[in-house]
Design a protein around this motif. Structure first.
Motif, PDB file in Angstrom:
ATOM      1  N   SER A  20       0.595  -1.022  -0.041  1.00  0.00           N
ATOM      2  CA  SER A  20      -0.057  -0.253   0.057  1.00  0.00           C
ATOM      3  C   SER A  20       0.509   1.288   0.220  1.00  0.00           C
ATOM      4  O   SER A  20       0.575   2.357  -0.787  1.00  0.00           O
ATOM      5  N   LEU A  21       2.237   1.005   0.815  1.00  0.00           N
ATOM      6  CA  LEU A  21       2.859   2.445   0.935  1.00  0.00           C
ATOM      7  C   LEU A  21       3.482   2.717  -0.641  1.00  0.00           C
ATOM      8  O   LEU A  21       3.490   3.642  -1.385  1.00  0.00           O
ATOM      9  N   ILE A  22       4.164   1.629  -1.324  1.00  0.00           N
ATOM     10  CA  ILE A  22       4.704   1.829  -2.401  1.00  0.00           C
ATOM     11  C   ILE A  22       3.682   1.570  -3.567  1.00  0.00           C
ATOM     12  O   ILE A  22       4.162   2.841  -4.744  1.00  0.00           O
ATOM     13  N   GLU A  23       2.380   1.099  -3.558  1.00  0.00           N
ATOM     14  CA  GLU A  23       1.211   1.773  -4.457  1.00  0.00           C
ATOM     15  C   GLU A  23       0.918   3.719  -4.353  1.00  0.00           C
ATOM     16  O   GLU A  23       1.335   4.140  -5.168  1.00  0.00           O
ATOM     17  N   TYR A  24       0.663   4.017  -3.018  1.00  0.00           N
ATOM     18  CA  TYR A  24       0.852   5.256  -3.045  1.00  0.00           C
ATOM     19  C   TYR A  24       2.053   5.862  -2.988  1.00  0.00           C
ATOM     20  O   TYR A  24       1.176   7.492  -4.198  1.00  0.00           O
ATOM     21  N   LEU A  25       3.384   6.033  -3.195  1.00  0.00           N
ATOM     22  CA  LEU A  25       4.194   6.944  -3.452  1.00  0.00           C
ATOM     23  C   LEU A  25       4.357   6.689  -4.591  1.00  0.00           C
ATOM     24  O   LEU A  25       4.740   7.779  -6.002  1.00  0.00           O
ATOM     25  N   SER A  26       3.952   5.426  -5.631  1.00  0.00           N
ATOM     26  CA  SER A  26       3.886   5.183  -6.812  1.00  0.00           C
ATOM     27  C   SER A  26       3.332   6.379  -7.262  1.00  0.00           C
ATOM     28  O   SER A  26       3.793   6.444  -8.963  1.00  0.00           O
ATOM     29  N   GLU A  27       2.052   6.150  -7.594  1.00  0.00           N
ATOM     30  CA  GLU A  27       1.339   7.028  -8.305  1.00  0.00           C
ATOM     31  C   GLU A  27       1.743   9.119  -8.128  1.00  0.00           C
ATOM     32  O   GLU A  27       1.183   8.973  -8.458  1.00  0.00           O
ATOM     33  N   ARG A  28       2.231   9.384  -7.425  1.00  0.00           N
ATOM     34  CA  ARG A  28       2.897  10.742  -6.836  1.00  0.00           C
ATOM     35  C   ARG A  28       4.361  11.052  -7.351  1.00  0.00           C
ATOM     36  O   ARG A  28       4.245  11.796  -8.002  1.00  0.00           O
ATOM     37  N   PHE A 215       2.177   6.825   5.651  1.00  0.00           N
ATOM     38  CA  PHE A 215       2.359   7.680   3.377  1.00  0.00           C
ATOM     39  C   PHE A 215       2.666   8.622   3.851  1.00  0.00           C
ATOM     40  O   PHE A 215       3.668   9.110   2.940  1.00  0.00           O
ATOM     41  N   TYR A 216       2.207   9.557   4.724  1.00  0.00           N
ATOM     42  CA  TYR A 216       2.310  11.134   4.716  1.00  0.00           C
ATOM     43  C   TYR A 216       4.040  11.438   5.004  1.00  0.00           C
ATOM     44  O   TYR A 216       5.097  12.373   4.662  1.00  0.00           O
ATOM     45  N   GLU A 217       3.910  10.892   6.693  1.00  0.00           N
ATOM     46  CA  GLU A 217       5.413  11.371   6.808  1.00  0.00           C
ATOM     47  C   GLU A 217       6.751   9.825   6.111  1.00  0.00           C
ATOM     48  O   GLU A 217       7.436  11.163   5.761  1.00  0.00           O
ATOM     49  N   VAL A 218       6.631   9.193   5.434  1.00  0.00           N
ATOM     50  CA  VAL A 218       7.053   8.978   4.535  1.00  0.00           C
ATOM     51  C   VAL A 218       7.556   9.775   3.554  1.00  0.00           C
ATOM     52  O   VAL A 218       8.720   9.927   3.089  1.00  0.00           O
ATOM     53  N   GLU A 219       6.504  10.009   2.625  1.00  0.00           N
ATOM     54  CA  GLU A 219       6.182  11.270   1.624  1.00  0.00           C
ATOM     55  C   GLU A 219       7.204  12.000   1.743  1.00  0.00           C
ATOM     56  O   GLU A 219       8.143  13.063   1.075  1.00  0.00           O
ATOM     57  N   LYS A 220       6.634  12.724   2.907  1.00  0.00           N
ATOM     58  CA  LYS A 220       7.288  13.965   3.506  1.00  0.00           C
ATOM     59  C   LYS A 220       8.734  13.942   3.344  1.00  0.00           C
ATOM     60  O   LYS A 220       9.870  14.348   3.248  1.00  0.00           O
ATOM     61  N   PHE A 221       9.475  12.857   4.304  1.00  0.00           N
ATOM     62  CA  PHE A 221      10.443  13.201   4.838  1.00  0.00           C
ATOM     63  C   PHE A 221      11.219  12.632   3.209  1.00  0.00           C
ATOM     64  O   PHE A 221      12.180  12.288   3.153  1.00  0.00           O
ATOM     65  N   ILE A 222      10.467  11.740   2.041  1.00  0.00           N
ATOM     66  CA  ILE A 222      12.125  10.900   1.479  1.00  0.00           C
ATOM     67  C   ILE A 222      11.602  12.242  -0.008  1.00  0.00           C
ATOM     68  O   ILE A 222      13.023  12.426  -0.778  1.00  0.00           O
ATOM     69  N   PHE A 223      10.784  13.070  -0.379  1.00  0.00           N
ATOM     70  CA  PHE A 223      10.559  13.514  -1.361  1.00  0.00           C
ATOM     71  C   PHE A 223      10.407  14.808  -1.256  1.00  0.00           C
ATOM     72  O   PHE A 223      10.458  16.049  -1.970  1.00  0.00           O
TER      73      PHE A 223
END
Length: 229
Positions: A20-28, A215-223
């Motif tokens: 689910s995390l992979i899909e969330y990030l891959s869409e963005r 997902f939001y925390e991972v997204e913010k941290f990486i991207f």
């Protein structure tokens, strides 16, 4: 700049734990993915004849493949995958490290036996199909494979102090298998780490009803930080 993310799942789990995390990030975002499954793991759990070295070697091979393809490598490890991610961070020095409910210290497997009602109450924040699957796979744990898991933990006993990579730790407040106090201690041992606590987050937090917060925390941290040090 090409970004690659290595996703490492937990003990007795599979890439579905992070899907689910992979899909969330891959869409963005546009990035290259490596999401290996350790020998014996996955939906068809056959871990009896595998061990900690085989699990680590699979993760390391995936890391090396990713490093050849990209400019920046981020490692995301869940539970036991957090241990392996830490070992890789010590030896390979990825650009960023994310550990979700990392199991550096003892997993509280007795929690399932001693406090089943409390466990089930906490898991109300997880899909019932996931809960059923978790209980089923726990029943398939062999003594030999659990010893291998313990050996992996022992090999990483002093690793946190040797991690220089910028690190994000995410942990749910109602995690019964790896209590959040473990990460509250762990974050103090890593030089450049930050802990985010997710309210009502169970162990399988990426499959839970509060997973969007993760997902939001991972997204913010990486991207969103553009991988600045």
């Amino acid at each position: 700049m090409k970004i690659g993310i290595l996703f490492l799942h937990g003990y007795t789990g599979g890439r579905y734990e992070l899907l689910s995390l992979i899909e969330y990030l891959s869409e963005r975002y546009d990035f290259i993915i490596e999401a290996p499954e350790y020998p014996g793991h996955g939906l068809n759990l056959l871990i009896k004849d595998t061990d900690e070295q085989m699990w680590y070697d699979r993760a390391e091979r995936s890391y090396n493949l990713l490093r050849k393809k990209v400019d920046v490598v981020v490692v995301v490890g869940f539970s036991m995958g957090g241990i392996i991610a830490g070992l890789l961070a010590k030896l390979q020095q990825p650009d960023k490290l994310v550990m979700i409910a990392p199991a550096f210290e003892n997993m509280n497997l007795q929690y399932l036996i001693q406090s089943p009602y409390k466990f089930i109450n906490n898991m109300r924040h997880t899909d019932l199909k996931i809960l059923e699957f978790m209980l089923f796979r726990t029943m398939k744990i062999s003594y030999q494979s659990f010893l291998s898991f313990k050996k992996l933990q022992q090999s990483a006993l002093y690793v946190p102090e040797q991690i220089d990579t910028k690190t994000l730790i995410i942990h749910g407040t109602i995690d019964g298998l790896v209590p959040i106090d473990k990460s509250r201690t762990l974050v103090k041992r890593i030089k450049n780490a930050r802990l985010v606590e997710i309210e009502r987050g169970p162990h399988e937090i990426c499959l839970s009803k509060v997973n969007k917060k993760v997902f939001y925390e991972v997204e913010k941290f990486i991207f969103k930080n553009e991988l600045k040090n």
